[in-house]
Design an enzyme around this catalytic site. Structure first.
Site, short mmCIF file in Angstrom:
data_model
loop_
_atom_site.label_atom_id
_atom_site.label_comp_id
_atom_site.label_asym_id
_atom_site.label_seq_id
_atom_site.Cartn_x
_atom_site.Cartn_y
_atom_site.Cartn_z
N GLY A 28 -55.50 -98.21 69.34
CA GLY A 28 -56.68 -98.33 68.48
C GLY A 28 -56.45 -97.95 67.03
O GLY A 28 -57.40 -97.59 66.33
N LYS A 29 -55.23 -98.05 66.56
CA LYS A 29 -54.95 -97.69 65.15
C LYS A 29 -55.75 -98.56 64.19
O LYS A 29 -56.30 -98.05 63.20
CB LYS A 29 -53.45 -97.84 64.84
CG LYS A 29 -52.55 -96.89 65.57
CD LYS A 29 -51.13 -96.98 65.06
CE LYS A 29 -50.53 -98.37 65.11
NZ LYS A 29 -50.40 -98.90 66.50
N THR A 30 -55.81 -99.85 64.44
CA THR A 30 -56.53 -100.75 63.54
C THR A 30 -58.02 -100.44 63.53
O THR A 30 -58.65 -100.42 62.47
CB THR A 30 -56.30 -102.22 63.93
OG1 THR A 30 -54.89 -102.51 63.88
CG2 THR A 30 -57.03 -103.16 63.00
N LYS A 51 -51.74 -102.96 56.14
CA LYS A 51 -50.78 -102.99 57.24
C LYS A 51 -49.56 -103.74 56.72
O LYS A 51 -49.48 -104.96 56.83
CB LYS A 51 -51.35 -103.64 58.49
CG LYS A 51 -50.37 -103.57 59.66
CD LYS A 51 -51.06 -103.50 60.99
CE LYS A 51 -50.04 -103.28 62.10
NZ LYS A 51 -50.68 -103.03 63.41
N GLU A 126 -51.74 -98.41 57.79
CA GLU A 126 -51.54 -98.42 59.24
C GLU A 126 -50.09 -98.74 59.55
O GLU A 126 -49.55 -99.75 59.10
CB GLU A 126 -52.46 -99.45 59.92
CG GLU A 126 -52.28 -99.45 61.43
CD GLU A 126 -52.99 -100.60 62.13
OE1 GLU A 126 -52.60 -100.92 63.27
OE2 GLU A 126 -53.92 -101.17 61.53
N GLY A 127 -49.47 -97.89 60.32
CA GLY A 127 -48.11 -98.14 60.76
C GLY A 127 -48.08 -99.13 61.91
O GLY A 127 -49.11 -99.69 62.32
#
Length: 234
Positions: A28-30, A51, A126-127
């Site tokens: 759920g990073k995004t 990103k 975001e990685g």
């Protein structure tokens, strides 16, 4: 994707930056990055959600994560202003780059983030995958965080194994002298990982900035109230 030159910053305060990583892929990073961008915008900030490296193209030829983040930024950004490298295969970015015969250049990625930060009050990067995910032959997300010197926010997917993954990720972040600005727990499946959240709350010194409920269908506006801004952004 190629970056475009932004206009001068509106505000005179220092740039606030954050690198968002996860305990794994698919945690759920995004969603967290987009929700934080929405919250920053509600506080009157100009915010870029980026990103730089993405893999896995959709059937319509778009990259879903990039589309979500560019729309969540304030003001909304173009694809070229949101991502730098994009690869079609849904595999680890460094391997997708290898298959495409492309070298993901470490200095170019850091320069892209700095350029896209120029007009902003804050930038969220975001990685890809987890904190130790490789992005090139001899570097990865951890090295990018070090190059940018941004505090790190860790997204924890609440599922079996999350305690180990979280503690290892925190150890890796701190071993590199980076600040853990906080962590967010994301309920991936309400039926599993009983006790995981409580255990992590007792073991982690960094603040828990929110617990996202199980939500198959979400939007940044819906998730934003579930989160608190880390002090590095407020």
């Amino acid at each position: 994707m190629t970056g475009e030159h932004p206009s001068p910053r509106r505000h005179a305060g220092p740039l606030r930056g954050l690198l968002v990583t996860g305990t794994d892929t698919g945690v759920g990073k995004t969603a967290v990055t987009a929700a934080l961008a929405h919250k920053c915008a509600q506080h009157g900030m100009l915010v870029a959600a980026l990103k730089p490296i993405v893999s896995g193209v959709e059937a319509d030829g778009t990259w879903e994560d990039v589309e979500i983040l560019r729309a969540a930024s304030q003001p909304p950004r173009s694809v070229a202003e949101t991502g730098l490298y994009a690869f079609a295969p849904p595999v680890a970015p460094h391997w997708a780059a290898h298959q495409a015969g492309v070298t993901v250049e470490r200095k170019r990625v850091a320069a892209f983030v700095r350029m896209q930060s120029a007009a902003m009050d804050c930038v969220l990067v975001e990685g890809a995958g987890g904190f130790l995910t490789p992005l090139g032959d001899d570097w990865g997300v951890a090295e990018l965080a070090g190059d940018l010197q941004f505090p790190v926010l860790l997204v924890v997917g609440l599922r079996l194994g999350a305690i180990n993954h979280t503690l290892l990720s925190v150890e890796a972040i701190r071993a590199r002298g980076l600040r853990l600005a906080g962590w967010v727990a994301n309920t991936l499946n309400p039926a599993v990982a009983v006790g995981t959240l409580e255990t992590l709350q007792g073991r982690l010194a960094a603040p828990c900035l929110g617990v996202l409920p199980y939500m198959p269908h979400w939007s940044p506006a819906i998730l934003s109230p579930c989160l608190s801004l880390p002090d590095v952004l407020s």
